[in-house]
Design an enzyme around this catalytic site. Structure first.
Site, PDB file in Angstrom:
ATOM      1  N   ASN A  13       0.825  -1.205   0.000  1.00  0.00           N
ATOM      2  CA  ASN A  13       0.000   0.000   0.000  1.00  0.00           C
ATOM      3  C   ASN A  13       0.858   1.252   0.000  1.00  0.00           C
ATOM      4  O   ASN A  13       2.007   1.227   0.445  1.00  0.00           O
ATOM      5  CB  ASN A  13      -0.860   0.077   1.278  1.00  0.00           C
ATOM      6  CG  ASN A  13      -1.917  -0.988   1.361  1.00  0.00           C
ATOM      7  OD1 ASN A  13      -2.477  -1.402   0.355  1.00  0.00           O
ATOM      8  ND2 ASN A  13      -2.187  -1.441   2.571  1.00  0.00           N
ATOM      9  N   GLU A 141      -4.462  -8.711   4.635  1.00  0.00           N
ATOM     10  CA  GLU A 141      -4.823  -7.584   3.774  1.00  0.00           C
ATOM     11  C   GLU A 141      -4.951  -8.033   2.318  1.00  0.00           C
ATOM     12  O   GLU A 141      -5.095  -7.216   1.425  1.00  0.00           O
ATOM     13  CB  GLU A 141      -3.793  -6.461   3.903  1.00  0.00           C
ATOM     14  CG  GLU A 141      -3.899  -5.715   5.210  1.00  0.00           C
ATOM     15  CD  GLU A 141      -2.946  -4.531   5.314  1.00  0.00           C
ATOM     16  OE1 GLU A 141      -3.217  -3.648   6.137  1.00  0.00           O
ATOM     17  OE2 GLU A 141      -1.937  -4.485   4.576  1.00  0.00           O
ATOM     18  N   GLY A 224       6.781  -6.551  25.438  1.00  0.00           N
ATOM     19  CA  GLY A 224       7.440  -7.656  24.744  1.00  0.00           C
ATOM     20  C   GLY A 224       6.449  -8.588  24.075  1.00  0.00           C
ATOM     21  O   GLY A 224       5.567  -8.156  23.336  1.00  0.00           O
ATOM     22  N   ASP A 251       4.708  -5.294  11.864  1.00  0.00           N
ATOM     23  CA  ASP A 251       5.249  -5.919  10.652  1.00  0.00           C
ATOM     24  C   ASP A 251       6.735  -6.203  10.817  1.00  0.00           C
ATOM     25  O   ASP A 251       7.232  -7.251  10.378  1.00  0.00           O
ATOM     26  CB  ASP A 251       5.019  -5.008   9.448  1.00  0.00           C
ATOM     27  CG  ASP A 251       3.549  -4.692   9.237  1.00  0.00           C
ATOM     28  OD1 ASP A 251       2.713  -5.569   9.525  1.00  0.00           O
ATOM     29  OD2 ASP A 251       3.238  -3.568   8.796  1.00  0.00           O
ATOM     30  N   SER A 290      11.422   3.363   9.121  1.00  0.00           N
ATOM     31  CA  SER A 290      11.770   3.197  10.530  1.00  0.00           C
ATOM     32  C   SER A 290      12.453   1.862  10.817  1.00  0.00           C
ATOM     33  O   SER A 290      12.960   1.654  11.922  1.00  0.00           O
ATOM     34  CB  SER A 290      10.514   3.306  11.397  1.00  0.00           C
ATOM     35  OG  SER A 290       9.711   2.136  11.293  1.00  0.00           O
TER      36      SER A 290
END
Length: 300
Positions: A13, A141, A224, A251, A290
């Site tokens: 996406n 998804e 965690g 993810d 990130s």
């Protein structure tokens, strides 16, 4: 000998992100920051996260023949992901509309677009990728029938990892293939449905395990994770960090865990490493941008 440590089958996406002081209620309008566009989608995110860590990674996905699709292909290739399995056309590229508040929490609405056109026939046509992959990871998804076909097309000896997000009830054949099934609290409750759900993650994990997966991992954010298998249930700590943006952290966790399992780590060892990867990811804004390298995880 496997050509790929990880094959990710899933969504790609364009993430359209706006920062807000608070998320709007029903019928309410709030002002936000300038729009930022990032490559995202759970499948594409997992592939980039794994490749950043050093895994030999391939992606099977579908994007539109448009600017967002080109953005996604470019980001995969820049990370070192093999895009031979990325199909182009059939619908516009999927889009995720994301709002992020000052605490780093996000709300996401996804328009599936081309992701909804990734079909069982596409999976069957990619048989060579499945034969060449040590671990196969997917999410929800993409159509559930496509995920079911992934399970049917797994190579002998390969491992199947599923993060059922966005969550929905899962058929027995998919659950039975999961090793592990990776869920957060919300996903666990949706999959368990009317089953008696206790108050602790240990309860959720044991009940999920009884439904058929070979193993289960429950992610607990800053606390965690918890791992469960026939060998028992154990908590895995994370690393304390200052969260900036949680987008894509799950993810990154799933990708890192899948890769480490394929490299021979135990479930607890892989989850401990994945928790460190997820912690590193929340210290930066965005999803794919990130994701840390292996060196950055070691330095955390």
């Amino acid at each position: 000998m496997y050509d790929y440590d990880l094959l990710v089958v899933g969504s790609a996406n364009a993430d359209l992100v706006i920062g807000v002081e608070r998320r709007p209620g029903a019928g309410e309008t709030v002002l936000g920051t300038d729009l930022a566009v990032h490559p995202g989608g759970k499948g594409a995110n997992q592939a980039v996260a794994a490749a950043r860590l050093g895994a030999r990674t391939a992606l099977l996905a579908r994007v539109g023949d448009d600017a967002y699709g080109r953005l996604l292909l470019d980001s995969q290739r820049a990370a070192g992901v093999d895009t031979v399995g990325v199909l182009v056309g059939g619908a516009p590229t999927g889009v995720a509309l994301i709002t992020v508040d000052p605490s780093g929490d996000n709300s996401i609405v996804v328009s599936p677009g081309a992701n909804g056109r990734l079909t069982p026939a596409d999976v069957r046509a990619a048989a060579s990728l499945f034969q060449a992959s040590r671990v196969v990871s997917t999410q929800l998804e993409i159509p559930l029938e496509t995920v079911a076909e992934v399970v049917r097309d797994l190579a002998d000896g390969s491992r199947f990892v599923l993060n059922p997000s966005p969550p929905q009830p899962l058929p027995a054949d998919i659950l039975a293939a999961c090793d592990p099934l990776i869920v957060n609290e919300h996903e666990a409750r949706v999959i368990l449905g009317d089953a008696a759900v206790g108050d602790s993650p240990e309860d959720w994990a044991r009940i999920l395990l009884a439904k058929g997966p070979r193993s289960v991992v429950v992610t607990l954010g800053a606390e965690g994770a918890l791992v469960a298998s026939a060998e028992g249930v154990a908590r895995v700590p994370s690393v304390a960090v200052d969260a900036v943006d949680t987008t894509g952290a799950g993810d990154a966790f799933t990708a890192a865990l899948a890769w480490r399992l394929g490299a021979g780590a135990t479930l607890a060892e892989a989850a401990a490493y994945a928790a460190r990867v997820g912690a590193a990811a929340v210290t930066r804004e965005g999803a794919q941008e990130s994701f840390p390298t292996a060196a950055e995880v070691e330095a955390l």
